[in-house]
Structures are given as structure tokens and as C-alpha cells.
Design a protein around this motif. Structure first.
Motif, mmCIF file in Angstrom:
data_model
loop_
_atom_site.group_PDB
_atom_site.id
_atom_site.type_symbol
_atom_site.label_atom_id
_atom_site.label_comp_id
_atom_site.label_asym_id
_atom_site.label_seq_id
_atom_site.Cartn_x
_atom_site.Cartn_y
_atom_site.Cartn_z
ATOM 1 N N VAL A 166 9.372 -18.351 16.837
ATOM 2 C CA VAL A 166 9.497 -17.199 15.946
ATOM 3 C C VAL A 166 8.303 -16.288 16.171
ATOM 4 O O VAL A 166 7.143 -16.731 16.127
ATOM 5 N N ASN A 167 8.593 -15.025 16.437
ATOM 6 C CA ASN A 167 7.538 -14.021 16.614
ATOM 7 C C ASN A 167 7.477 -13.101 15.403
ATOM 8 O O ASN A 167 8.503 -12.766 14.809
ATOM 9 N N LEU A 168 6.259 -12.680 15.054
ATOM 10 C CA LEU A 168 6.062 -11.630 14.068
ATOM 11 C C LEU A 168 5.328 -10.474 14.734
ATOM 12 O O LEU A 168 4.345 -10.690 15.454
ATOM 13 N N ASP A 169 5.810 -9.260 14.511
ATOM 14 C CA ASP A 169 5.183 -8.050 15.038
ATOM 15 C C ASP A 169 4.255 -7.450 13.996
ATOM 16 O O ASP A 169 4.640 -7.302 12.830
ATOM 17 N N LEU A 170 3.057 -7.077 14.430
ATOM 18 C CA LEU A 170 2.107 -6.354 13.581
ATOM 19 C C LEU A 170 1.804 -4.998 14.196
ATOM 20 O O LEU A 170 1.799 -4.844 15.425
ATOM 21 N N ILE A 171 1.526 -4.018 13.349
ATOM 22 C CA ILE A 171 0.969 -2.731 13.772
ATOM 23 C C ILE A 171 -0.359 -2.569 13.056
ATOM 24 O O ILE A 171 -0.442 -2.778 11.832
ATOM 25 N N TYR A 172 -1.393 -2.238 13.805
ATOM 26 C CA TYR A 172 -2.706 -2.061 13.172
ATOM 27 C C TYR A 172 -3.228 -0.653 13.432
ATOM 28 O O TYR A 172 -2.798 0.025 14.362
ATOM 29 N N GLY A 173 -4.135 -0.224 12.554
ATOM 30 C CA GLY A 173 -4.714 1.109 12.686
ATOM 31 C C GLY A 173 -3.975 2.187 11.918
ATOM 32 O O GLY A 173 -4.255 3.377 12.094
ATOM 33 N N THR A 174 -3.046 1.802 11.045
ATOM 34 C CA THR A 174 -2.342 2.786 10.223
ATOM 35 C C THR A 174 -3.333 3.492 9.299
ATOM 36 O O THR A 174 -4.188 2.829 8.701
ATOM 37 N N PRO A 175 -3.270 4.812 9.168
ATOM 38 C CA PRO A 175 -4.168 5.510 8.235
ATOM 39 C C PRO A 175 -4.099 4.892 6.839
ATOM 40 O O PRO A 175 -3.012 4.664 6.297
ATOM 41 N N GLY A 176 -5.258 4.589 6.293
ATOM 42 C CA GLY A 176 -5.321 3.971 4.977
ATOM 43 C C GLY A 176 -5.403 2.461 5.001
ATOM 44 O O GLY A 176 -5.704 1.839 3.969
ATOM 45 N N GLU A 177 -5.154 1.832 6.141
ATOM 46 C CA GLU A 177 -5.264 0.375 6.226
ATOM 47 C C GLU A 177 -6.729 -0.022 6.267
ATOM 48 O O GLU A 177 -7.502 0.480 7.075
ATOM 49 N N THR A 178 -7.119 -0.957 5.412
ATOM 50 C CA THR A 178 -8.493 -1.451 5.379
ATOM 51 C C THR A 178 -8.587 -2.771 6.128
ATOM 52 O O THR A 178 -7.573 -3.389 6.474
ATOM 53 N N THR A 179 -9.825 -3.207 6.362
ATOM 54 C CA THR A 179 -10.023 -4.513 6.994
ATOM 55 C C THR A 179 -9.432 -5.612 6.138
ATOM 56 O O THR A 179 -8.834 -6.572 6.649
ATOM 57 N N ASP A 180 -9.577 -5.489 4.821
ATOM 58 C CA ASP A 180 -8.986 -6.494 3.927
ATOM 59 C C ASP A 180 -7.464 -6.498 4.035
ATOM 60 O O ASP A 180 -6.832 -7.562 3.969
ATOM 61 N N ASP A 181 -6.854 -5.315 4.188
ATOM 62 C CA ASP A 181 -5.401 -5.251 4.389
ATOM 63 C C ASP A 181 -4.999 -6.009 5.647
ATOM 64 O O ASP A 181 -4.022 -6.774 5.649
ATOM 65 N N LEU A 182 -5.748 -5.788 6.731
ATOM 66 C CA LEU A 182 -5.421 -6.454 7.987
ATOM 67 C C LEU A 182 -5.621 -7.957 7.869
ATOM 68 O O LEU A 182 -4.800 -8.743 8.370
ATOM 69 N N ARG A 183 -6.696 -8.370 7.200
ATOM 70 C CA ARG A 183 -6.912 -9.817 6.991
ATOM 71 C C ARG A 183 -5.748 -10.426 6.208
ATOM 72 O O ARG A 183 -5.276 -11.524 6.534
ATOM 73 N N ALA A 184 -5.272 -9.715 5.203
ATOM 74 C CA ALA A 184 -4.149 -10.235 4.409
ATOM 75 C C ALA A 184 -2.896 -10.356 5.264
ATOM 76 O O ALA A 184 -2.129 -11.323 5.125
ATOM 77 N N SER A 185 -2.680 -9.398 6.167
ATOM 78 C CA SER A 185 -1.525 -9.475 7.059
ATOM 79 C C SER A 185 -1.636 -10.674 7.984
ATOM 80 O O SER A 185 -0.651 -11.383 8.231
ATOM 81 N N LEU A 186 -2.830 -10.909 8.519
ATOM 82 C CA LEU A 186 -3.026 -12.060 9.409
ATOM 83 C C LEU A 186 -2.858 -13.367 8.654
ATOM 84 O O LEU A 186 -2.280 -14.327 9.174
ATOM 85 N N ASP A 187 -3.350 -13.424 7.414
ATOM 86 C CA ASP A 187 -3.146 -14.625 6.596
ATOM 87 C C ASP A 187 -1.657 -14.880 6.391
ATOM 88 O O ASP A 187 -1.196 -16.032 6.443
ATOM 89 N N ALA A 188 -0.895 -13.812 6.168
ATOM 90 C CA ALA A 188 0.546 -13.957 5.958
ATOM 91 C C ALA A 188 1.231 -14.462 7.225
ATOM 92 O O ALA A 188 2.117 -15.315 7.170
#
Length: 402
Positions: A184-206
């Protein structure tokens, strides 16, 4: 990757030069199927997709066209090698439902055929999946699912115009695993305007909580003609910042590596060799593939072609017994060399140095002294990007090909 040229006119019967057919079957061969349907259009997406209000054609007429195109493929290729991989992308293939996706795979089987133990992947929007959906496509012969997650942060999803709820991709991944999908693969997009480091960490945790054994992570690109591009142009959103993108990439790589997912291509990480996407490796290693569907791209033996984009035109050409190709390009020796360097250098096992000319090998040595290529790998005859080199991969390619 450079934009495709307008190309030359493709023959109406779809025939390929004899040179393209030499060695067919000695190179890995896959089939890509493009499903052009989406419930809504995401603001960042420039793929060839259509919402229900934009089309008069139906999924049934598209499937008829797909069958006709793959019949054409079997004729053009003579005795085609059976497909080692199938990748159903889009668009939103899961809108077809399990029965529709089973029908797609039946078409591939009955035309070009599948090898034993073929890798068969479908992309899916988490909102159009369920345990019953996963059970149905698993029974049909799909072996791998790729789910569009993009982010776990609600405000980031809103900026991207994604309609799925933040927790649904994780639930969908767990449902797929429960129904027998090992990969199973999950796709992420990073660098969206307004995304914080904490947002990205939460996505990786998920992602890690979901138990996915493969992750694709792509920096947001503002594509011309999209709703996102208009917002950036109008000053409503800032352009993604290169320094932020680099820091995000390093965070993604470190987090996934610590969890046992290692990079095997600059934007892709896998928990094992078996978890890697074999279909995409055909692209990166210069194999052959037939892309079927509106706007799909193909490559066989140094010939590249692309289909007309609109589903109605696609279906009409095939109903008339003609190839749906809009144009094609015969790649020169220098074109093929550039693409080989550009694509293979992105892989964790890198590029054989003997592919490069003398000037390219000198540049490889210079890149190694600057920390962009691995010194030990270079001594063993391969150009392999370092962690720093991955952030500057395009620049390294330009050096190596002059």
C-alpha cells in the motif's frame, strides 16, 4: 523532466518502426491505463481529467476505447510480451468501482496478457473506497494500491482543494491491508503555502500509523493554467519557498528512514525491495510501456508517443479503427542518453559511470569532491547521489551531460 515536444504526426494505423520492435520482450514491458474521470478538480492538478459536467462520454464508452486500443497494441507489437506490470492511474480510477476496475484488468488480460505474478496497481481516492471495494479489486487480481493522501492537515487539504477528510487515507490504508493487500502506497505533497513543520510531522505520523510500506512525496509545483497558479499570480498565495522545500524533504527522508522506509528513487521510499513500485522502475530504467487511454504516453524501443486528450475524440478515433495517437517522437541517441542519465541518477543504485563520456566522468569526480555524489560508489564505478546531491539532482544531471 523536460516538456514533450509537439512531435511528428503519428501513423493512423499505429505502426512502429522496425527498429523500435527489436529487442521487444528483452526489456521489461508494462501497461499504463489512464482513467480520465474525477468527481471534482483539485486546484493544483494539471492532469488530463474531466468532471461529470464536462463530459458527454461515459465510462462504458471509455472502456470500449480501452479495449480497442489494447487490441491495437497487440497487433502493432506482433507477439507482445505479456505485461510484467499494470498501473491504473488518473484521474480517479476508484470512481469506476471494484467491478469497473476488474473489467479494466480483464481487458489487459485478454489483449496483451499478464505475466505470472504481475504487479497490478490502481490509484484510489480514499473517499471512493471501502472494505468491499478493496476486497473486490483484490479478488480481481490487483496486488497494490496507491492512495492520494497529500496531507493530514485540514487547512492544507483546503488549499489544495482536496475533498477527502484528513483521517480517511489512514483508515483506507488499514482497510486495504485487512483485505489482503501487502503493498500500500500513500502519496504526500509538501511545501503547500501555509503548511508548517508541525503539519508535515503530523502527516508523516499518520503515514506511519497507516502501516503503508511505500511512500511517495512530491514538492508542490505550481503548474500553469491551474486554479493554484491563478491564486499565486493574484497574490492570494505565495510561491513555495525553495529553502522550505529542502528542509521539508530532509525531514521526510529522516523520518521515513528511521521507520525503516528507505529511499530508492528521489521521491519514493519503500520498506523492502518487494515494496518498490516495479511499474515506475520500468519508466526510470528505460523499459517499454504502452499507455492506454486519453492523453496517455507510451514508449517502445526509443519511440515515444502520446494520445489525444479528450475522451470523446479518443473514443471516436478508435471506433473508426484508427490509432488515438496525437503525435510521436523518435528519440535520437543523444535524447536517449540524456534521459538515461536523468532518470537512472535519481535511483538509489545510481548510474554506471561507463554510460558517461570523458567530460561527464570528470564532472562526476568534481561532484563527488563537492559532496554531491558518493565517493565510495564512484570508486566502484557508479554515480550515486548523496543526501545533499538529492536536493540538487537536476543540477548534477546538467553537469554530467554537459
Amino acid at each position: 523532466m523536460p516538456a514533450l515536444p509537439d512531435g511528428a504526426e503519428a501513423p493512423r494505423d499505429g505502426t512502429l518502426p522496425e527498429t523500435a520492435l527489436r529487442g521487444l520482450g528483452e526489456r521489461p514491458f508494462g501497461v499504463y491505463v489512464h482513467v480520465p474521470f474525477c468527481a471534482t478538480r483539485c486546484g493544483y492538478c494539471d492532469f488530463n481529467t474531466y468532471t461529470p459536467g464536462e463530459l458527454s462520454t461515459s465510462p462504458e464508452s471509455w472502456l470500449d476505447g480501452l479495449r480497442a486500443e489494447l487490441d491495437l497494441a497487440a497487433r502493432v507489437l506482433g507477439e507482445p510480451p505479456r505485461a510484467r506490470t499494470v498501473f491504473v492511474g488518473g484521474g480517479t480510477p476508484s470512481l469506476l468501482g471494484a467491478d469497473g476496475l476488474a473489467a479494466v484488468l480483464d481487458v489487459v488480460r485478454s489483449t496483451v496478457g499478464l505475466t505470472d505474478n504481475a504487479e497490478v496497481t490502481t490509484e484510489s481516492n480514499p473517499e471512493s473506497t471501502s472494505p468491499e471495494f478493496f476486497a473486490g479489486i483484490r479478488a480481481a487480481g490487483y496486488t497494490r494500491v496507491s492512495l492520494g493522501m497529500q496531507s493530514a492537515a485540514p487547512h492544507v487539504l483546503r488549499t489544495l482543494d482536496r475533498v477527502h477528510t484528513p483521517g480517511r487515507p489512514v483508515a483506507a490504508a488499514k482497510e486495504a491491508r485487512a483485505e489482503g493487500f501487502e503493498h500500500v502506497n500513500l502519496d504526500l505533497i509538501y511545501g503547500t503555502p501555509g503548511e508548517t513543520t508541525d503539519d508535515l510531522r503530523a502527516s508523516l505520523d499518520a503515514v506511519l500509523d497507516a502501516g503503508a510500506d511505500h511512500v511517495s512525496a512530491y514538492a508542490l509545483i505550481v503548474e500553469d493554467g491551474t486554479a493554484l497558479a491563478r491564486k499565486v499570480r493574484n497574490g492570494e498565495l505565495p510561491m513555495p519557498d525553495d529553502d522550505v522545500l529542502a528542509a521539508d524533504y530532509e525531514l521526510i527522508d529522516a523520518t521515513l528512514a528511521e521507520a525503516g522506509l528507505r529511499w530508492y528513487e528521489v521521491s519514493n521510499w519503500a520498506a523492502s525491495a518487494e515494496a518498490r513500485c516495479e511499474h515506475n522502475l520500468i519508466y526510470w530504467r528505460g523499459g517499454d510501456w504502452w499507455g492506454a487511454g486519453p492523453g496517455a504516453h507510451s514508449h517502445v524501443g526509443g519511440v515515444r508517443w502520446w494520445n489525444v486528450k479528450h475522451p470523446a475524440r479518443y473514443a471516436a478515433l478508435l471506433a473508426a479503427g484508427e490509432s488515438p495517437a496525437a503525435g510521436r517522437e523518435l528519440l535520437s541517441v543523444s535524447d536517449q542518453h540524456l534521459e538515461r542519465v536523468m532518470l537512472e541518477l535519481r535511483l538509489a543504485d545510481g548510474l554506471a559511470l561507463d554510460v558517461l563520456d570523458d567530460a561527464g566522468r570528470r564532472e562526476a569526480r568534481r561532484s563527488a569532491t563537492e559532496g554531491l555524489l558518493d565517493v565510495d560508489a564512484l570508486a566502484a564505478g557508479r554515480a550515486v547521489l548523496t543526501d545533499a546531491g538529492r536536493l540538487l539532482a537536476d543540477g548534477v544531471v546538467r553537469r554530467l551531460v554537459g
